[in-house]
Scaffold this motif. Sequence first.
Motif, PDB file in Angstrom:
ATOM      1  N   UNK A  17       0.616  -1.318   0.174  1.00  0.00           N
ATOM      2  CA  UNK A  17      -0.321  -0.214   0.166  1.00  0.00           C
ATOM      3  C   UNK A  17       0.505   1.169  -0.022  1.00  0.00           C
ATOM      4  N   UNK A  18       2.185   1.107   0.068  1.00  0.00           N
ATOM      5  CA  UNK A  18       2.679   2.260   0.174  1.00  0.00           C
ATOM      6  C   UNK A  18       4.314   2.841  -0.838  1.00  0.00           C
ATOM      7  N   UNK A  19       4.522   3.344  -1.082  1.00  0.00           N
ATOM      8  CA  UNK A  19       5.687   4.064  -1.588  1.00  0.00           C
ATOM      9  C   UNK A  19       6.543   4.232   0.078  1.00  0.00           C
ATOM     10  N   UNK A  20       8.484   3.985   0.388  1.00  0.00           N
ATOM     11  CA  UNK A  20       9.185   4.591   0.533  1.00  0.00           C
ATOM     12  C   UNK A  20       9.703   5.668   0.412  1.00  0.00           C
ATOM     13  N   UNK A  21       9.981   7.220   0.278  1.00  0.00           N
ATOM     14  CA  UNK A  21      10.556   7.411  -0.510  1.00  0.00           C
ATOM     15  C   UNK A  21      11.455   8.340  -0.452  1.00  0.00           C
ATOM     16  N   UNK A  22      12.755   8.788  -0.383  1.00  0.00           N
ATOM     17  CA  UNK A  22      13.529  10.170  -0.433  1.00  0.00           C
ATOM     18  C   UNK A  22      13.084  11.602  -1.556  1.00  0.00           C
ATOM     19  N   UNK A  84      -1.705   4.403  -4.077  1.00  0.00           N
ATOM     20  CA  UNK A  84      -2.640   4.320  -5.466  1.00  0.00           C
ATOM     21  C   UNK A  84      -3.122   5.709  -5.972  1.00  0.00           C
ATOM     22  N   UNK A  85      -1.470   6.545  -5.558  1.00  0.00           N
ATOM     23  CA  UNK A  85      -1.835   7.526  -6.688  1.00  0.00           C
ATOM     24  C   UNK A  85      -0.476   8.260  -6.835  1.00  0.00           C
ATOM     25  N   UNK A  86      -0.136   8.377  -7.949  1.00  0.00           N
ATOM     26  CA  UNK A  86       0.254   9.140  -8.363  1.00  0.00           C
ATOM     27  C   UNK A  86       1.514   9.867  -7.514  1.00  0.00           C
TER      28      UNK A  86
END
Length: 196
Positions: A17-22, A84-86
């Motif tokens: 369900x997630x992106x982990x981003x810098x 689920x979002x850009x």
Amino acid sequence: MPAMGPGAVFNLLSTERLHLVQLPPDAAWRVLAYHEANREHVSTVSPARPANFFSVTYWRTRLAQDREDFRLDLSLRVFLLPRNQPIQLSPIIGNASLTNIRRGPLQSADLGYGLDHHYEGQGLMTEALRALCDYAFNVMGLHRLQANHLPENLRSAAVLKRLGFQVEGIARELLLIDGQWRDHVLNALIAPGRRG
């Protein structure tokens, strides 16, 4: 760490369900919006922040420094975005970090995290931290992660327990929060397969 342009989002990890981003420095307004939305919610559990913490200027500088600290193997700080979002437009719903990375005979780091109060109780932090802990052990080669929480922070305690962290004791008057030195519960997780 892969080479990135100054405006690029570095998607470190993705979960169900997630992106982990810098995020790059030009995303400072997004980070500021996240912290502003949770300002009251965390005010009684957070240490004092720099005077300019709630400013775009602070976050531009901080996001640039975060990338440099990751490149130098000093720390890793990521933000949680809904999958689920850009990526370029989605709101920040949390943050997680591995700080005070120590190499040599220690191979350890301190785990920190926070979640937008609107998203609590959905298992998102457990999902994010499971992925981050796996990355810390299997990609970064760390041996031990430490995480501390206030004794009354039962949500945080439950997350750490689900991840396999073990309570190691109480650190008396560990952190100055809201003008008072507060005790914290000490927790640690050892890399799977490397426990003594």
